[in-house]
Design a protein around this motif. Structure first.
Motif, short mmCIF file in Angstrom:
data_model
loop_
_atom_site.label_atom_id
_atom_site.label_comp_id
_atom_site.label_asym_id
_atom_site.label_seq_id
_atom_site.Cartn_x
_atom_site.Cartn_y
_atom_site.Cartn_z
N LYS A 35 0.84 -1.19 0.00
CA LYS A 35 0.00 0.00 0.00
C LYS A 35 0.87 1.24 0.00
O LYS A 35 1.92 1.25 0.61
CB LYS A 35 -0.88 0.05 1.25
CG LYS A 35 -1.83 -1.10 1.38
CD LYS A 35 -2.65 -0.94 2.63
CE LYS A 35 -3.64 -2.07 2.76
NZ LYS A 35 -4.67 -1.76 3.74
N LEU A 37 -1.12 4.41 -0.10
CA LEU A 37 -2.11 5.38 0.37
C LEU A 37 -2.26 5.27 1.88
O LEU A 37 -2.07 4.20 2.46
CB LEU A 37 -3.46 5.12 -0.29
CG LEU A 37 -3.50 5.18 -1.81
CD1 LEU A 37 -4.83 4.65 -2.32
CD2 LEU A 37 -3.27 6.59 -2.29
N SER A 42 -7.24 4.98 1.34
CA SER A 42 -7.31 3.65 0.75
C SER A 42 -8.72 3.08 0.89
O SER A 42 -9.28 2.54 -0.07
CB SER A 42 -6.30 2.72 1.42
OG SER A 42 -6.35 1.45 0.85
N TRP A 107 0.19 -5.05 -5.39
CA TRP A 107 -0.40 -3.84 -4.82
C TRP A 107 -1.79 -4.15 -4.28
O TRP A 107 -2.48 -5.04 -4.76
CB TRP A 107 -0.51 -2.75 -5.89
CG TRP A 107 0.78 -2.12 -6.23
CD1 TRP A 107 1.54 -2.37 -7.34
CD2 TRP A 107 1.48 -1.12 -5.49
NE1 TRP A 107 2.67 -1.60 -7.32
CE2 TRP A 107 2.66 -0.82 -6.19
CE3 TRP A 107 1.23 -0.45 -4.29
CZ2 TRP A 107 3.57 0.12 -5.74
CZ3 TRP A 107 2.15 0.48 -3.85
CH2 TRP A 107 3.30 0.76 -4.56
N ASP A 108 -2.19 -3.37 -3.30
CA ASP A 108 -3.55 -3.45 -2.77
C ASP A 108 -4.51 -2.99 -3.87
O ASP A 108 -4.12 -2.35 -4.83
CB ASP A 108 -3.66 -2.56 -1.53
CG ASP A 108 -4.91 -2.84 -0.72
OD1 ASP A 108 -5.51 -3.92 -0.89
OD2 ASP A 108 -5.28 -1.98 0.10
N PRO A 110 -6.95 -0.60 -4.36
CA PRO A 110 -7.02 0.80 -4.82
C PRO A 110 -5.78 1.20 -5.63
O PRO A 110 -5.90 1.88 -6.66
CB PRO A 110 -7.13 1.62 -3.54
CG PRO A 110 -7.72 0.68 -2.55
CD PRO A 110 -7.16 -0.67 -2.90
N GLU A 111 -4.61 0.78 -5.18
CA GLU A 111 -3.39 1.10 -5.91
C GLU A 111 -3.35 0.41 -7.28
O GLU A 111 -2.79 0.95 -8.23
CB GLU A 111 -2.16 0.71 -5.09
CG GLU A 111 -1.86 1.64 -3.94
CD GLU A 111 -2.60 1.33 -2.66
OE1 GLU A 111 -2.32 1.95 -1.64
OE2 GLU A 111 -3.49 0.45 -2.66
#
Length: 134
Positions: A35, A37, A42, A107-108, A110-111
């Motif tokens: 992450k 953010l 996020s 990546w998570d 949102p990313e």
């Protein structure tokens, strides 16, 4: 320990989230996602991006946008969501830097969307045009 417990995460610095660890097991903890953010942003983006198709589909649709709306394109509300939460140059640079440091760590969610959008040439102009037409 107290400083670490109450540390505020910095924007632009990746945080690698780890899976549960068992103290009696002698092995590396499972790495889940990376992450960049802060947690509130996020969560906000995860909620906003929930109705969107997969990040690679968003990338394909955005890359294929040529100034006119197609039936296969995203609904207007989804286009507005993407336009509202466009990645900033600072975020893009931070993600590139952290990606180089943590190769192979996914990546998570949102990313993933931010990376997909940012990977399209002229994404800002495309999104603004598409949002205007939608």
């Amino acid at each position: 320990e107290l400083e670490e417990a109450f540390r505020v995460p910095q924007v632009g610095v990746a945080q690698v989230t780890q899976g549960p660890t068992t103290p009696c097991v002698d092995r590396e903890p499972e790495v889940r996602w990376m992450k960049i953010l802060d947690p509130q942003r996020s969560q906000k983006l995860a909620i906003a991006f929930r109705p969107l198709p997969e990040p690679k589909t968003v990338k394909r649709l955005l890359a294929g946008f040529r100034g006119c709306l197609e039936e296969a394109a995203l609904p207007s509300e989804q286009v507005r969501i993407l336009a509202e939460f466009m990645p900033t140059p600072k975020m893009i640079e931070g993600m590139r830097r952290e990606e180089g440091l943590h190769r192979g760590v996914p990546w998570d969610r949102p990313e993933q969307y931010l990376r997909a959008v940012a990977s399209v040439p002229h994404f800002e102009a495309r999104l603004r045009s598409w949002a205007f037409l939608a």
